[in-house]
Design a protein around this motif. Structure first.
Motif, PDB file in Angstrom:
ATOM      1  N   GLN A   1      19.562  80.058  30.652  1.00 41.82           N
ATOM      2  CA  GLN A   1      20.828  79.742  29.997  1.00 41.82           C
ATOM      3  C   GLN A   1      21.069  78.231  30.068  1.00 41.82           C
ATOM      4  O   GLN A   1      20.258  77.458  29.585  1.00 41.82           O
ATOM      5  CB  GLN A   1      21.966  80.553  30.622  1.00 41.82           C
ATOM      6  CG  GLN A   1      21.802  82.056  30.421  1.00 41.82           C
ATOM      7  CD  GLN A   1      22.874  82.876  31.082  1.00 41.82           C
ATOM      8  OE1 GLN A   1      23.655  82.402  31.908  1.00 41.82           O
ATOM      9  NE2 GLN A   1      22.912  84.153  30.745  1.00 41.82           N
TER      10      GLN A   1
ATOM     11  N   ARG B   1      30.673  79.550  32.953  1.00 42.73           N
ATOM     12  CA  ARG B   1      29.940  79.813  31.719  1.00 42.73           C
ATOM     13  C   ARG B   1      30.869  79.691  30.524  1.00 42.73           C
ATOM     14  O   ARG B   1      32.068  79.953  30.619  1.00 42.73           O
ATOM     15  CB  ARG B   1      29.338  81.227  31.762  1.00 42.73           C
ATOM     16  CG  ARG B   1      28.092  81.307  32.595  1.00 42.73           C
ATOM     17  CD  ARG B   1      27.514  82.710  32.709  1.00 42.73           C
ATOM     18  NE  ARG B   1      27.586  83.533  31.518  1.00 42.73           N
ATOM     19  CZ  ARG B   1      26.779  84.565  31.286  1.00 42.73           C
ATOM     20  NH1 ARG B   1      25.815  84.852  32.153  1.00 42.73           N
ATOM     21  NH2 ARG B   1      26.921  85.306  30.209  1.00 42.73           N
TER      22      ARG B   1
ATOM     23  N   ARG C   1      28.571  84.022  36.811  1.00 46.76           N
ATOM     24  CA  ARG C   1      27.142  83.718  36.819  1.00 46.76           C
ATOM     25  C   ARG C   1      26.384  84.649  37.773  1.00 46.76           C
ATOM     26  O   ARG C   1      25.280  85.100  37.467  1.00 46.76           O
ATOM     27  CB  ARG C   1      26.914  82.259  37.224  1.00 46.76           C
ATOM     28  CG  ARG C   1      27.439  81.258  36.210  1.00 46.76           C
ATOM     29  CD  ARG C   1      27.060  79.842  36.589  1.00 46.76           C
ATOM     30  NE  ARG C   1      27.580  78.880  35.619  1.00 46.76           N
ATOM     31  CZ  ARG C   1      26.960  78.557  34.493  1.00 46.76           C
ATOM     32  NH1 ARG C   1      25.806  79.115  34.190  1.00 46.76           N
ATOM     33  NH2 ARG C   1      27.493  77.669  33.667  1.00 46.76           N
TER      34      ARG C   1
END
Length: 232
Positions: free
Chosen positions: A138, A212, A218
């Motif tokens: 990510q 995020r 997370r």
């Protein structure tokens, strides 16, 4: 071999530890209180062994000030049964703790594990291909060899242990990772009952990483099972 800074006011203990560590090939410097330790730490210091109860400047305040400038791995030496000291030390950025009294064998094992995961085995930073390795997931980028973590293009100030733990989770996103596995593969020790070291390291990682973009957590805790790096 690694350079060790031992900060403890117990002169008898420091003398014994210095003899032990030097026999194992380590270079050892001694400070008998926190302020002296802060004065002696430098770029060549590979690890700090830090006692909690000391005059002039206690171990917790020493660790807090040390972390303002240095990312050097720290192994806290705590009184047996003083859980609050262990928790506070981990919150302030200690890599691990070892309750007194401890065996020579256990101390050496903990030190080797910390030095391995902070990429400073034998007193030299690891280089070559390992330093060039990169893990991406990510918006997180980890350079394990350099012990650097970036998130949303920002350098995140994680300790060596926190970096190694995050890297371990990043390698297996969406998978429930048991605390026993993390303890053995990241901390280099078997998980002991009531050991909160992993919980505190995970808590520190959560605090340091930015949220995020989608608002999801997370890292998810699955009580009694372990931790999971949340996928999209």
């Amino acid at each position: 071999m690694a350079n060790i800074l031992l900060i403890d006011d117990d002169t008898e203990l420091t003398g014994l530890l210095q003899d032990l560590l030097e026999l194992e090939g380590y270079q050892v410097r001694i400070a008998n209180h926190g302020q002296e330790g802060l004065d002696k730490i430098n770029e060549d210091t590979d690890m700090v062994l830090l006692d909690v109860m000391m005059p002039v400047l206690n171990g917790m305040e020493t660790l807090r000030r040390l972390r303002e400038k240095w990312e050097t791995p720290v192994l806290m030496l705590t009184a047996k049964g003083e859980e609050i000291d262990r928790v506070m030390g981990l919150e302030l950025g200690a890599d691990d703790y070892l309750p007194k009294p401890f065996s020579d064998r256990e101390l050496l094992a903990r030190m080797r594990a910390i030095l391995r995961r902070t990429a400073k085995s034998n007193g030299e930073e690891k280089g070559g291909e390992e330093a060039q390795d990169k893990l991406e997931y990510q918006d997180i980028i980890i350079f394990p060899g350099k012990m650097e973590v970036y998130c949303q293009s920002q350098l995140i100030e994680l300790t060596g242990t926190e970096t190694a733990l995050l890297a371990y989770l990043v390698k297996q996103p969406g998978v429930i990772v048991a605390k026993a596995d993390i303890s053995l593969n990241v901390l280099g020790k078997r998980l002991a009952p009531f050991d909160r070291a992993i919980d505190m390291h995970i808590s520190n990682i959560r605090k340091k990483l930015p949220e995020r973009a989608d608002g999801k957590p997370r890292i998810k805790t699955l009580r009694g099972r372990g931790y999971l790096l949340v996928e999209a």
